[in-house]
Scaffold this motif. Structure first.
Motif, PDB file in Angstrom:
ATOM      1  N   PHE A  38       0.867  -1.178   0.000  1.00 14.78           N
ATOM      2  CA  PHE A  38       0.000   0.000   0.000  1.00 14.78           C
ATOM      3  C   PHE A  38       0.904   1.228   0.000  1.00 14.78           C
ATOM      4  CE2 PHE A  38      -2.574  -3.194   2.366  1.00 14.78           C
ATOM      5  CZ  PHE A  38      -3.658  -3.261   1.511  1.00 14.78           C
ATOM      6  N   THR A  39       0.466   2.302  -0.642  1.00 14.71           N
ATOM      7  CA  THR A  39       1.353   3.467  -0.706  1.00 14.71           C
ATOM      8  C   THR A  39       0.571   4.774  -0.764  1.00 14.71           C
ATOM      9  OG1 THR A  39       3.349   4.314  -1.783  1.00 14.71           O
ATOM     10  CG2 THR A  39       1.584   3.561  -3.249  1.00 14.71           C
ATOM     11  N   ASP A  40       1.185   5.817  -0.218  1.00 17.05           N
ATOM     12  CA  ASP A  40       0.662   7.184  -0.303  1.00 17.05           C
ATOM     13  C   ASP A  40      -0.787   7.260   0.170  1.00 17.05           C
ATOM     14  OD1 ASP A  40       2.808   8.965  -1.975  1.00 17.05           O
ATOM     15  OD2 ASP A  40       2.870   6.856  -2.565  1.00 17.05           O
ATOM     16  N   THR A  41      -1.003   6.838   1.400  1.00 12.18           N
ATOM     17  CA  THR A  41      -2.349   6.852   1.970  1.00 12.18           C
ATOM     18  C   THR A  41      -2.769   8.250   2.422  1.00 12.18           C
ATOM     19  OG1 THR A  41      -1.433   6.252   4.128  1.00 12.18           O
ATOM     20  CG2 THR A  41      -2.190   4.454   2.716  1.00 12.18           C
ATOM     21  N   HIS A  42      -1.807   9.064   2.880  1.00 10.07           N
ATOM     22  CA  HIS A  42      -2.056  10.457   3.277  1.00 10.07           C
ATOM     23  C   HIS A  42      -3.224  10.576   4.256  1.00 10.07           C
ATOM     24  CE1 HIS A  42       0.684  12.583   0.382  1.00 10.07           C
ATOM     25  NE2 HIS A  42       0.607  11.397  -0.208  1.00 10.07           N
ATOM     26  N   VAL A  43      -3.265   9.695   5.224  1.00  9.94           N
ATOM     27  CA  VAL A  43      -4.342   9.726   6.217  1.00  9.94           C
ATOM     28  C   VAL A  43      -4.053  10.787   7.278  1.00  9.94           C
ATOM     29  CG1 VAL A  43      -5.539   8.421   8.012  1.00  9.94           C
ATOM     30  CG2 VAL A  43      -4.922   7.297   5.861  1.00  9.94           C
ATOM     31  N   ASN A  44      -5.083  11.506   7.680  1.00  8.71           N
ATOM     32  CA  ASN A  44      -4.999  12.460   8.781  1.00  8.71           C
ATOM     33  C   ASN A  44      -6.202  12.216   9.680  1.00  8.71           C
ATOM     34  OD1 ASN A  44      -5.206  14.758  10.473  1.00  8.71           O
ATOM     35  ND2 ASN A  44      -4.109  16.022   8.986  1.00  8.71           N
ATOM     36  N   VAL A  45      -5.991  11.431  10.724  1.00  7.72           N
ATOM     37  CA  VAL A  45      -7.086  11.097  11.635  1.00  7.72           C
ATOM     38  C   VAL A  45      -7.599  12.341  12.344  1.00  7.72           C
ATOM     39  CG1 VAL A  45      -7.624   9.890  13.794  1.00  7.72           C
ATOM     40  CG2 VAL A  45      -6.442   8.676  11.960  1.00  7.72           C
ATOM     41  N   MET A  51      -9.936   8.851   5.357  1.00 13.41           N
ATOM     42  CA  MET A  51     -10.255   7.739   6.259  1.00 13.41           C
ATOM     43  C   MET A  51     -10.748   6.505   5.499  1.00 13.41           C
ATOM     44  SD  MET A  51      -9.458   8.906   9.214  1.00 13.41           S
ATOM     45  CE  MET A  51     -10.274   7.831  10.398  1.00 13.41           C
ATOM     46  N   GLU A  52     -11.190   6.700   4.234  1.00 15.32           N
ATOM     47  CA  GLU A  52     -11.635   5.565   3.423  1.00 15.32           C
ATOM     48  C   GLU A  52     -10.505   4.575   3.152  1.00 15.32           C
ATOM     49  OE1 GLU A  52     -11.773   8.724   2.527  1.00 15.32           O
ATOM     50  OE2 GLU A  52     -13.847   9.333   2.152  1.00 15.32           O
ATOM     51  N   VAL A  53      -9.269   5.024   3.362  1.00 15.45           N
ATOM     52  CA  VAL A  53      -8.102   4.145   3.164  1.00 15.45           C
ATOM     53  C   VAL A  53      -8.243   2.860   3.968  1.00 15.45           C
ATOM     54  CG1 VAL A  53      -5.682   3.917   3.886  1.00 15.45           C
ATOM     55  CG2 VAL A  53      -6.384   5.828   2.438  1.00 15.45           C
ATOM     56  N   ALA A 275       9.427  -0.815 -10.275  1.00 17.94           N
ATOM     57  CA  ALA A 275       7.967  -0.826 -10.217  1.00 17.94           C
ATOM     58  C   ALA A 275       7.424   0.225  -9.261  1.00 17.94           C
ATOM     59  CB  ALA A 275       7.476  -2.207  -9.785  1.00 17.94           C
ATOM     60  N   TYR A 276       6.250   0.729  -9.616  1.00 17.35           N
ATOM     61  CA  TYR A 276       5.445   1.538  -8.711  1.00 17.35           C
ATOM     62  C   TYR A 276       4.374   0.659  -8.083  1.00 17.35           C
ATOM     63  CZ  TYR A 276       7.174   6.051 -10.478  1.00 17.35           C
ATOM     64  OH  TYR A 276       7.945   7.140 -10.798  1.00 17.35           O
ATOM     65  N   GLY A 277       3.933   1.066  -6.883  1.00 10.80           N
ATOM     66  CA  GLY A 277       2.712   0.505  -6.333  1.00 10.80           C
ATOM     67  C   GLY A 277       1.514   1.215  -6.964  1.00 10.80           C
ATOM     68  N   ARG A 278       0.348   0.955  -6.447  1.00 12.68           N
ATOM     69  CA  ARG A 278      -0.865   1.693  -6.828  1.00 12.68           C
ATOM     70  C   ARG A 278      -1.251   2.574  -5.644  1.00 12.68           C
ATOM     71  NH1 ARG A 278      -5.701   1.309  -9.868  1.00 12.68           N
ATOM     72  NH2 ARG A 278      -4.379   0.579 -11.594  1.00 12.68           N
ATOM     73  N   VAL A 279      -1.456   3.848  -5.891  1.00 15.47           N
ATOM     74  CA  VAL A 279      -1.822   4.763  -4.819  1.00 15.47           C
ATOM     75  C   VAL A 279      -3.041   4.229  -4.067  1.00 15.47           C
ATOM     76  CG1 VAL A 279      -3.271   6.202  -6.311  1.00 15.47           C
ATOM     77  CG2 VAL A 279      -2.251   7.177  -4.250  1.00 15.47           C
ATOM     78  N   THR A 280      -2.997   4.306  -2.740  1.00 18.68           N
ATOM     79  CA  THR A 280      -4.072   3.761  -1.910  1.00 18.68           C
ATOM     80  C   THR A 280      -5.001   4.848  -1.399  1.00 18.68           C
ATOM     81  OG1 THR A 280      -2.478   2.055  -1.230  1.00 18.68           O
ATOM     82  CG2 THR A 280      -4.526   2.156  -0.004  1.00 18.68           C
ATOM     83  N   LYS A 281      -4.571   6.095  -1.510  1.00 22.35           N
ATOM     84  CA  LYS A 281      -5.442   7.212  -1.136  1.00 22.35           C
ATOM     85  C   LYS A 281      -6.661   7.242  -2.042  1.00 22.35           C
ATOM     86  CE  LYS A 281      -4.504  11.426  -2.444  1.00 22.35           C
ATOM     87  NZ  LYS A 281      -3.949  12.791  -2.591  1.00 22.35           N
ATOM     88  N   THR A 282      -7.801   7.628  -1.505  1.00 18.25           N
ATOM     89  CA  THR A 282      -9.048   7.670  -2.263  1.00 18.25           C
ATOM     90  C   THR A 282      -8.928   8.586  -3.479  1.00 18.25           C
ATOM     91  OG1 THR A 282     -10.266   7.317  -0.215  1.00 18.25           O
ATOM     92  CG2 THR A 282     -11.525   8.105  -2.093  1.00 18.25           C
ATOM     93  N   THR A 284      -9.401  11.337  -5.856  1.00 16.53           N
ATOM     94  CA  THR A 284      -9.975  12.665  -5.614  1.00 16.53           C
ATOM     95  C   THR A 284      -9.910  13.572  -6.832  1.00 16.53           C
ATOM     96  OG1 THR A 284      -7.842  13.399  -4.710  1.00 16.53           O
ATOM     97  CG2 THR A 284      -9.506  12.624  -3.130  1.00 16.53           C
ATOM     98  N   TYR A 285      -9.283  13.132  -7.939  1.00 14.76           N
ATOM     99  CA  TYR A 285      -9.229  13.956  -9.138  1.00 14.76           C
ATOM    100  C   TYR A 285      -9.221  13.049 -10.364  1.00 14.76           C
ATOM    101  CZ  TYR A 285      -4.244  13.026  -8.360  1.00 14.76           C
ATOM    102  OH  TYR A 285      -3.034  12.409  -8.112  1.00 14.76           O
ATOM    103  N   ARG A 286      -9.563  13.611 -11.498  1.00 13.42           N
ATOM    104  CA  ARG A 286      -9.869  12.824 -12.697  1.00 13.42           C
ATOM    105  C   ARG A 286      -8.724  11.926 -13.134  1.00 13.42           C
ATOM    106  NH1 ARG A 286      -9.041  13.399 -17.968  1.00 13.42           N
ATOM    107  NH2 ARG A 286      -8.066  15.435 -17.660  1.00 13.42           N
ATOM    108  N   LYS A 287      -7.499  12.431 -13.113  1.00 12.14           N
ATOM    109  CA  LYS A 287      -6.357  11.684 -13.633  1.00 12.14           C
ATOM    110  C   LYS A 287      -5.922  10.555 -12.713  1.00 12.14           C
ATOM    111  CE  LYS A 287      -2.329  13.764 -14.111  1.00 12.14           C
ATOM    112  NZ  LYS A 287      -1.204  14.588 -14.636  1.00 12.14           N
ATOM    113  N   ALA A 288      -6.322  10.625 -11.459  1.00 14.71           N
ATOM    114  CA  ALA A 288      -5.867   9.632 -10.487  1.00 14.71           C
ATOM    115  C   ALA A 288      -6.447   8.251 -10.805  1.00 14.71           C
ATOM    116  CB  ALA A 288      -6.287  10.048  -9.082  1.00 14.71           C
ATOM    117  N   PRO A 289      -5.648   7.201 -10.621  1.00 15.22           N
ATOM    118  CA  PRO A 289      -6.172   5.852 -10.836  1.00 15.22           C
ATOM    119  C   PRO A 289      -7.083   5.427  -9.690  1.00 15.22           C
ATOM    120  CG  PRO A 289      -3.919   5.753 -10.024  1.00 15.22           C
ATOM    121  CD  PRO A 289      -4.232   7.206 -10.236  1.00 15.22           C
ATOM    122  N   VAL A 290      -7.833   4.363  -9.908  1.00 13.50           N
ATOM    123  CA  VAL A 290      -8.644   3.785  -8.838  1.00 13.50           C
ATOM    124  C   VAL A 290      -7.708   3.315  -7.733  1.00 13.50           C
ATOM    125  CG1 VAL A 290     -10.224   1.913  -8.229  1.00 13.50           C
ATOM    126  CG2 VAL A 290     -10.441   3.085 -10.437  1.00 13.50           C
TER     127      VAL A 290
END
Length: 328
Positions: A38-45, A51-53, A275-282, A284-290
């Motif tokens: 998992f990568t780049d979750t950018h969670v701020n509790v 938090m959807e991460v 290799a890259y991982g797949r971003v795990t943060k929700t 939030t913008y059009r270009k971002a992958p699922v």
């Protein structure tokens, strides 16, 4: 004196409890070992951000049932990130899942220093972080993956790719591996190679910021990369030779990073998978992958790995095998 004694007993008890919880990294009966990145979750509790991460992580853990989780940086963005890391701890504690964090550039921008974050992580349940201060940075260690006979059969390197340039204003941009880290890696590799009858063990490495050589893997005209590149690689402007050290040591099969949220490709450069991982943060913008995760499956006794991306919706995309999928 009595209070000091009570503190030491409590600390010892906590350490013993954690050590009893942590399993050896070991190939299963099918001679496989599965890692979820998992990568780049950018969670701020504190702010209730991303938090959807945690739902994403739980869904993918249920689908994949890995042996190990690696979070490759930019995990927490709170002023005090302890609450966020404790929220991750709860998820992995409930799943009885060993986990590792390699620090990203954002992980040292809050109230806690990089060293304080590293020390805090080492006290969390099921967290395998074990930085011993052997080199520059705060998340540098290596774990062997063992056979049922307790013999090291593969290696997982965790490295601190640091945060930002230390040579500003002359050199701007992202951090790079210090020369001492390159030497540390070479020494560790040599130790395991010597113990394995001078035969390098199959190895993979996790860190946050991509090596400068990542673009060369993407632009390899002879062997096409698998996955998407939707932004330029944000690697360091200084190259201190970590990739060259990996080639010379002959153990690293592939490296796995985060940092660039819109990239999820795996390519090869001089037959090493970058290799890259797949971003795990929700998303939030059009270009971002699922949002999702990268899966890596090692095979005992073989210099190979399988890999794919698992999206939160359950889809499995970009399946490949190194080296078979990357032959001219």
């Amino acid at each position: 004196m009595k209070s000091l004694f009570i503190f030491l007993v409590t600390l010892l008890s906590a350490t013993m409890a954690q050590s009893q919880q942590l399993p050896n990294l070991q190939f299963n009966n099918d001679k496989e070992f599965k890692v979820v990145q998992f990568t780049d979750t950018h969670v701020n509790v504190e702010a209730g951000k991303n938090m959807e991460v945690f739902t994403t992580i739980k869904k993918i853990l249920e689908i994949e049932k890995p042996d190990l989780v690696v979070l490759t940086g930019d995990v927490a963005t709170d002023g005090n990130p302890q609450k966020t890391y404790q929220a991750f701890e709860k998820v992995f504690e409930e799943a009885k899942m060993p986990w590792i964090v390699t620090l990203g550039n954002h992980d040292s921008q809050a109230d806690l220093s990089r060293k304080e974050v590293s020390d805090f992580l080492q006290g969390l349940s099921y967290c395998l972080n074990n930085d011993k201060g052997e080199t520059y940075g705060n998340s540098n260690f290596v774990f062997p993956v063992k056979s049922k006979e307790n013999k090291a059969e593969a290696l997982i390197y965790i490295m601190d790719s640091n945060a930002y340039s230390t040579l500003k204003p002359e050199v701007d941009g992202w951090g790079w591996f210090d020369h001492s880290q390159v030497n540390w890696y070479k020494e560790k590799s040599q130790q395991y190679t010597k113990a394995n009858n001078d035969e390098p063990l199959p190895a993979i490495a996790f860190f946050h910021i991509p090596l400068p050589e990542y673009y060369q893997a993407w632009s390899n005209k002879e062997v096409k990369a698998i996955g998407k590149r939707k932004e330029d690689e944000c690697g360091p402007e200084i190259n201190t030779g970590m990739f060259a050290a990996m080639l010379e040591s002959k153990d690293i099969m592939g490296t796995f990073v985060g940092h660039d949220h819109n990239n999820d490709y795996i390519g090869v450069h001089h037959n090493v998978a970058l290799a890259y991982g797949r971003v795990t943060k929700t998303k939030t913008y059009r270009k971002a992958p699922v949002e999702g995760a990268r899966i890596i499956v090692l095979t005992e006794g073989e210099r190979k790995f399988d890999s794919w991306i698992r999206e939160v919706n359950g889809r499995k995309v970009y399946p490949c095998t190194w080296p078979d999928s990357f032959v001219n």
